[in-house]
Motif scaffolding. Structure first.
Motif, PDB file in Angstrom:
ATOM      1  N   ASN A  41      46.169  42.724 -24.092  1.00 10.06           N
ATOM      2  CA  ASN A  41      45.264  42.655 -25.241  1.00 10.06           C
ATOM      3  C   ASN A  41      45.995  42.819 -26.561  1.00 10.06           C
ATOM      4  O   ASN A  41      45.659  42.171 -27.547  1.00 10.06           O
ATOM      5  N   ASN A  44      47.522  39.604 -27.389  1.00  9.80           N
ATOM      6  CA  ASN A  44      46.496  38.699 -27.910  1.00  9.80           C
ATOM      7  C   ASN A  44      46.257  38.943 -29.385  1.00  9.80           C
ATOM      8  O   ASN A  44      46.172  38.011 -30.170  1.00  9.80           O
ATOM      9  N   GLU A  48      46.934  36.295 -32.403  1.00  9.54           N
ATOM     10  CA  GLU A  48      45.862  35.876 -33.304  1.00  9.54           C
ATOM     11  C   GLU A  48      46.282  36.029 -34.757  1.00  9.54           C
ATOM     12  O   GLU A  48      45.972  35.205 -35.604  1.00  9.54           O
ATOM     13  N   ASP A  58      36.517  28.851 -37.756  1.00 14.44           N
ATOM     14  CA  ASP A  58      37.594  29.384 -36.930  1.00 14.44           C
ATOM     15  C   ASP A  58      37.848  30.846 -37.264  1.00 14.44           C
ATOM     16  O   ASP A  58      38.077  31.672 -36.388  1.00 14.44           O
ATOM     17  N   ASN A  61      35.142  32.955 -35.759  1.00  7.43           N
ATOM     18  CA  ASN A  61      35.363  33.086 -34.321  1.00  7.43           C
ATOM     19  C   ASN A  61      36.484  34.063 -34.029  1.00  7.43           C
ATOM     20  O   ASN A  61      36.393  34.883 -33.121  1.00  7.43           O
ATOM     21  N   ASN A  62      37.521  33.913 -34.800  1.00 12.70           N
ATOM     22  CA  ASN A  62      38.680  34.760 -34.623  1.00 12.70           C
ATOM     23  C   ASN A  62      38.310  36.226 -34.842  1.00 12.70           C
ATOM     24  O   ASN A  62      38.752  37.113 -34.126  1.00 12.70           O
ATOM     25  N   ILE A  64      35.382  37.556 -34.399  1.00 14.14           N
ATOM     26  CA  ILE A  64      34.607  38.022 -33.251  1.00 14.14           C
ATOM     27  C   ILE A  64      35.544  38.337 -32.097  1.00 14.14           C
ATOM     28  O   ILE A  64      35.431  39.367 -31.445  1.00 14.14           O
ATOM     29  N   ASP A  65      36.518  37.424 -31.881  1.00 11.74           N
ATOM     30  CA  ASP A  65      37.478  37.628 -30.799  1.00 11.74           C
ATOM     31  C   ASP A  65      38.234  38.938 -30.950  1.00 11.74           C
ATOM     32  O   ASP A  65      38.336  39.714 -30.017  1.00 11.74           O
ATOM     33  N   SER A  66      38.755  39.166 -32.145  1.00 11.73           N
ATOM     34  CA  SER A  66      39.555  40.378 -32.306  1.00 11.73           C
ATOM     35  C   SER A  66      38.663  41.607 -32.256  1.00 11.73           C
ATOM     36  O   SER A  66      39.096  42.683 -31.880  1.00 11.73           O
ATOM     37  N   HIS A  67      37.396  41.403 -32.624  1.00  9.17           N
ATOM     38  CA  HIS A  67      36.429  42.488 -32.502  1.00  9.17           C
ATOM     39  C   HIS A  67      36.257  42.866 -31.042  1.00  9.17           C
ATOM     40  O   HIS A  67      36.289  44.042 -30.688  1.00  9.17           O
ATOM     41  N   THR A  68      36.094  41.825 -30.195  1.00  7.65           N
ATOM     42  CA  THR A  68      35.943  42.055 -28.763  1.00  7.65           C
ATOM     43  C   THR A  68      37.202  42.703 -28.216  1.00  7.65           C
ATOM     44  O   THR A  68      37.126  43.693 -27.478  1.00  7.65           O
ATOM     45  N   THR A  69      38.340  42.147 -28.595  1.00  6.22           N
ATOM     46  CA  THR A  69      39.610  42.701 -28.126  1.00  6.22           C
ATOM     47  C   THR A  69      39.720  44.165 -28.515  1.00  6.22           C
ATOM     48  O   THR A  69      40.142  45.003 -27.725  1.00  6.22           O
TER      49      THR A  69
END
Ligand SMILES: [Zn+2]
Length: 129
Positions: A41, A44, A48, A58, A61-62, A64-69
């Motif tokens: 992680n 990742n 990013e 983008d 989205n990014n 949100i992704d790093s938020h999830t990560t």
């Protein structure tokens, strides 16, 4: 004399040396997996940061992704701390002992919930409060 210092502690109580070894092994396996996950992680997140984002969508989205990560990482770090705490307890002969009443936690309960720090009765008291 505290239970931890009593050399008969392991043989007299429910958790035998074999049981403790079983939990130690399980905890170490867990630890290894969690550490691998955290490294993955973290990689990742770093990747990013490096890549260039084309547009705002983008970027969103990014984010949100790093938020999830991040929340995964937080969760993983929390589990890692729990694993380390349990391993420490095994080291000091405190694993499987209820934090509240100092009674030995049922081994079947520990098998289901390896991080359990309270016996069933204390858990129920806490949940009813
Ligand atoms: Zn208890």
């Amino acid at each position: 004399m505290t239970k931890a210092l009593d050399k008969n502690y392991y043989t007299e109580e429910k958790l035998s040396k074999e049981d403790l070894l079983f939990f130690k092994k399980a905890l170490e396996d867990k630890k290894e997996k969690i550490e691998k996950n955290i490294t993955l992680n973290l990689n990742n997140v770093q990747n990013e940061d490096k890549c260039h984002l084309k547009d705002e969508a983008d970027q969103a989205n990014n984010l949100i992704d790093s938020h999830t990560t991040n929340s995964i990482l937080k969760e993983q770090t929390k589990s890692l701390n729990q694993v380390n705490r349990c391993l420490n307890k095994i080291e000091f002969g405190r694993y499987g002992i209820c934090n509240m009443c100092e009674e030995v936690i049922d081994i079947e309960r520990l098998k289901v919930k390896i991080f359990a720090e309270h016996c069933i009765s204390c858990r129920e008291i806490m949940e009813n409060q």
